[in-house]
Design a protein around this motif. Structure first.
Motif, mmCIF file in Angstrom:
data_model
loop_
_atom_site.group_PDB
_atom_site.id
_atom_site.type_symbol
_atom_site.label_atom_id
_atom_site.label_comp_id
_atom_site.label_asym_id
_atom_site.label_seq_id
_atom_site.Cartn_x
_atom_site.Cartn_y
_atom_site.Cartn_z
ATOM 1 N N ALA B 83 -26.742 1.121 -5.421
ATOM 2 C CA ALA B 83 -25.876 1.039 -5.130
ATOM 3 C C ALA B 83 -25.062 2.307 -5.016
ATOM 4 N N LEU B 84 -25.335 4.062 -5.726
ATOM 5 C CA LEU B 84 -24.754 4.757 -6.219
ATOM 6 C C LEU B 84 -25.401 5.291 -5.328
ATOM 7 N N ARG B 85 -26.362 5.805 -4.678
ATOM 8 C CA ARG B 85 -26.601 6.399 -3.737
ATOM 9 C C ARG B 85 -26.378 5.534 -1.957
ATOM 10 N N ASP B 86 -26.073 4.152 -1.892
ATOM 11 C CA ASP B 86 -24.909 3.833 -0.687
ATOM 12 C C ASP B 86 -23.559 3.889 -0.858
ATOM 13 N N CYS B 108 -30.973 11.114 -10.605
ATOM 14 C CA CYS B 108 -30.974 10.943 -8.860
ATOM 15 C C CYS B 108 -30.935 10.519 -7.920
ATOM 16 N N ALA B 109 -30.322 9.277 -8.309
ATOM 17 C CA ALA B 109 -29.165 8.441 -7.012
ATOM 18 C C ALA B 109 -27.522 9.538 -7.177
ATOM 19 N N CYS B 110 -27.659 10.408 -8.176
ATOM 20 C CA CYS B 110 -26.202 11.252 -8.179
ATOM 21 C C CYS B 110 -26.184 12.001 -7.116
ATOM 22 N N ASP B 111 -24.993 12.464 -6.886
ATOM 23 C CA ASP B 111 -25.020 13.120 -5.565
ATOM 24 C C ASP B 111 -25.045 14.668 -6.398
ATOM 25 N N ALA B 189 -12.077 17.585 -6.959
ATOM 26 C CA ALA B 189 -11.576 18.335 -5.831
ATOM 27 C C ALA B 189 -12.784 17.967 -4.952
ATOM 28 N N LEU B 190 -13.924 17.346 -5.654
ATOM 29 C CA LEU B 190 -14.475 17.100 -3.787
ATOM 30 C C LEU B 190 -13.517 15.039 -3.307
ATOM 31 N N GLY B 191 -13.232 14.689 -4.174
ATOM 32 C CA GLY B 191 -11.766 13.634 -3.628
ATOM 33 C C GLY B 191 -10.800 14.360 -2.911
ATOM 34 N N ARG B 192 -10.797 15.144 -2.753
ATOM 35 C CA ARG B 192 -10.001 16.087 -2.237
ATOM 36 C C ARG B 192 -9.966 16.655 -0.624
ATOM 37 N N LYS B 193 -11.305 16.180 -0.487
ATOM 38 C CA LYS B 193 -12.173 16.324 0.796
ATOM 39 C C LYS B 193 -11.311 15.126 1.655
ATOM 40 N N PRO B 194 -11.337 15.467 3.320
ATOM 41 C CA PRO B 194 -11.354 14.781 3.776
ATOM 42 C C PRO B 194 -12.477 13.169 3.995
ATOM 43 N N ALA B 195 -11.706 11.834 2.743
ATOM 44 C CA ALA B 195 -13.100 11.001 3.134
ATOM 45 C C ALA B 195 -13.500 10.595 4.531
ATOM 46 N N ALA B 196 -13.004 9.801 5.452
ATOM 47 C CA ALA B 196 -14.150 10.084 6.639
ATOM 48 C C ALA B 196 -14.974 11.073 6.945
ATOM 49 N N ALA B 197 -14.242 11.620 6.757
ATOM 50 C CA ALA B 197 -16.069 13.271 7.118
ATOM 51 C C ALA B 197 -16.598 13.263 5.211
ATOM 52 N N MET B 198 -16.407 12.690 4.317
ATOM 53 C CA MET B 198 -16.700 12.974 3.191
ATOM 54 C C MET B 198 -18.281 11.593 3.506
ATOM 55 N N HIS B 200 -19.005 9.859 6.109
ATOM 56 C CA HIS B 200 -19.915 10.297 7.606
ATOM 57 C C HIS B 200 -21.015 10.941 7.310
ATOM 58 N N THR B 201 -21.055 11.902 6.399
ATOM 59 C CA THR B 201 -21.888 12.830 5.682
ATOM 60 C C THR B 201 -22.840 12.340 4.790
ATOM 61 N N LYS B 202 -22.268 12.155 3.742
ATOM 62 C CA LYS B 202 -23.282 11.595 2.730
ATOM 63 C C LYS B 202 -24.016 9.853 3.481
ATOM 64 N N ARG B 203 -23.704 9.831 4.678
ATOM 65 C CA ARG B 203 -24.454 8.285 4.712
ATOM 66 C C ARG B 203 -25.563 9.056 5.779
ATOM 67 N N TRP B 204 -25.274 10.205 6.282
ATOM 68 C CA TRP B 204 -25.968 10.934 7.391
ATOM 69 C C TRP B 204 -27.149 11.074 6.551
ATOM 70 N N LEU B 205 -26.846 11.727 5.697
ATOM 71 C CA LEU B 205 -27.918 11.883 4.656
ATOM 72 C C LEU B 205 -29.167 11.670 4.336
ATOM 73 N N ASN B 206 -28.378 10.253 4.124
ATOM 74 C CA ASN B 206 -28.944 8.881 3.333
ATOM 75 C C ASN B 206 -30.124 8.624 4.786
#
Lengths: 249, 244
Positions: B83-86, B108-111, B189-198, B200-206
């Motif tokens: 769940a943390l990863r996804d 380990c599952a946290c960014d 600070a991370l939450g201020r970055k564009p949500a969709a880009a974040m 998609h990037t997290k999903r792609w890295l997974n």
């Protein structure tokens, strides 16, 4: 034949020592054969939970003994195939393996340290992969270095050649723990092995098998291909000329 | 068992069992999965623990005469790791004081992981015959297979400073008290970055992670479940209880 290795036991901790100090424990056909036999006996052992691999004398292992195979391509291939098979057998052992890098760990010797689950040394040891400087391709040890430190760092280490200190090897991730000097290595290593021996044997083995699966440790094909590539390069005219000049010097 | 506090657009989730050093129960881990699912609309998540330590690992008193409880803990831990990863927003852990065994597995599952220099991190549950393999794919994804091997096979604990050196901790603080505020700042600070880009990037890295290839997480869970109820684990747990 004189024994080229010794295997000693202290409770659940076994120590396998390379014993060819006059050749800085360089891996000859005979030494590799000896190691294969030792590792096979350990594979069948049920009551060893930690294995320490170390070298007698000042060196841990100076790498492949290429002198004897310099003019014999078949012998070069069988030497490198023997190394490849040994790395697989060592990785498959059912106990936690610790490389106690007491001194120089060069080329194939440094490779053996990477195959072990955990590697320790002291800050002043000499470690690394100078193969490319000698016209040699470190193809058998490369997959193990990649598993140990990641593909990016492995690329830099193997293409740079040369040697580094134990402290530098720790920074790169080739070793996991480093003692400040040679005198401190025993203390560090015995504390580590005593701690490792407190783990539940079944749990440790299940964990190790999963880790081996995760990083594709048992991929024999890539190691065999590595042995063939490395043997072909060693047997090339260019490399033979470099090695002859080096060995004479 | 898990408290929720919105801080701006950051969801702060805290293990709320300070008296037990936030020792994990199956219900807490199930609650964590539910809470994380509710964080989809937050911009970032902080995972922290009330009191002096982040998490001391499984509450093994539940497993004293009940193998099923240990199996449930391991299985729910695997679900929480997933769940943390996804979750499609960044997750920052505050590993103040200690992140032991199951607690370490969650890191380990946290960014991002914030910890203090002296925080105690590792898998001493190996001494009780409990394999940490369930977190091996996540741990190896963060720090690489070599360092993961060293950490997963060593029943000792390492300091926050050493964990930072090998890449498990991303932000190292001097004291435990600085960790959670730092985690909230970072998540903000991370939450201020564009949500969709974040997202998609997290999903792609997974998706491009070779360690998460099909079957790896299931094999890791099986490896940890394998020893449950076995002779060795029963003996080691019984010895541990006789000491307490």
């Amino acid at each position: 034949m004189t024994e080229l290795t010794t295997l000693t036991r202290a409770g659940p901790i076994a120590t396998l020592t390379l014993k060819r100090p006059e050749a800085r424990n360089a891996l000859s056909v005979d030494l590799l054969n000896d190691l294969h036999a030792r590792v096979a006996s350990l594979a069948a052992s049920r009551d060893v939970s930690v294995l320490v691999l170390t070298g007698e004398g000042r060196a841990f292992c100076a790498g492949m003994d290429l002198k004897a195979v310099l003019d014999d391509a078949d012998a070069a291939l069988s030497l490198l195939t023997s190394l490849a098979d040994l790395t697989l057998a060592l990785r498959a052992l059912p106990m936690v393996t610790v490389a106690r890098v007491n001194g120089a760990a060069i080329g194939g010797g440094c490779g053996l340290a990477c195959v072990c689950d955990i590697a320790v040394t002291h800050a002043d040891s000499r470690m690394g992969f100078p193969e490319v400087d000698l016209g040699v391709c470190p193809a058998v040890v490369a997959p193990w270095l990649v598993k140990k430190v990641g593909a990016g760092r492995a690329r830099r280490v193997l293409l740079s050649g040369g040697l580094m200190t134990g402290a530098e090897a720790h920074a790169v991730g080739i070793v996991d723990h480093v003692a400040p000097d040679a005198a401190g290595l025993d203390t560090l290593c015995s504390a580590l092995t005593a701690r490792l021996a407190t783990g539940g044997h079944v749990a440790m083995l299940a964990t190790k098998e999963l880790l081996n699966r995760l990083d594709h440790s048992m991929d024999a094909a890539v190691l065999q291909a590595g042995a063939e590539l490395s043997a072909a390069i060693v047997s090339s005219e260019e490399t033979r000329a470099i090695l002859r000049a080096r060995l004479k010097a | 068992m898990i408290s929720f506090e919105p801080v701006g657009e950051v969801a702060v989730l805290r293990f709320d069992r300070a008296a037990k050093k936030n020792a994990l129960t199956p219900a807490m881990l199930r609650d964590l999965v539910v809470r994380i699912a509710g964080c989809n609309s937050a911009r970032a998540v902080v995972l922290s623990g009330a009191g002096d330590v982040f998490c001391a690992g499984f509450d093994l008193t539940l497993a004293k005469d009940d193998d099923g409880a240990l199996a449930a803990l391991i299985t729910e831990l695997a679900a929480a790791i997933g769940a943390l990863r996804d979750v499609p927003v960044p997750v920052v852990a505050s590993a103040h004081g200690a992140a032991i065994a199951g607690g370490c597995a969650l890191l380990c599952a946290c960014d991002f992981v914030v910890a203090d220099q002296a925080s105690r991190i590792g898998y001493p549950a190996l001494r009780l015959g409990i394999s940490p393999a369930v977190s091996a794919p996540s741990l190896a994804s963060v720090i690489g297979c070599g360092p993961a091997r060293r950490l997963q096979l060593d029943p000792g604990v390492i300091s926050g400073a050493e964990a930072a050196r090998i890449g498990l901790v991303s932000d190292l603080m001097n004291t435990p008290a600085e960790c959670e505020p730092r985690a909230i700042d970072l998540a903000t600070a991370l939450g201020r970055k564009p949500a969709a880009a974040m997202a998609h990037t997290k999903r792609w890295l997974n998706r491009i992670n070779p360690l998460m290839e099909s079957g790896a997480c299931e094999a890791a869970l099986r490896a940890s479940l394998e020893g449950v109820g076995g002779t060795e684990q029963r003996r080691l747990l019984a010895e541990a209880w006789s000491r307490t």
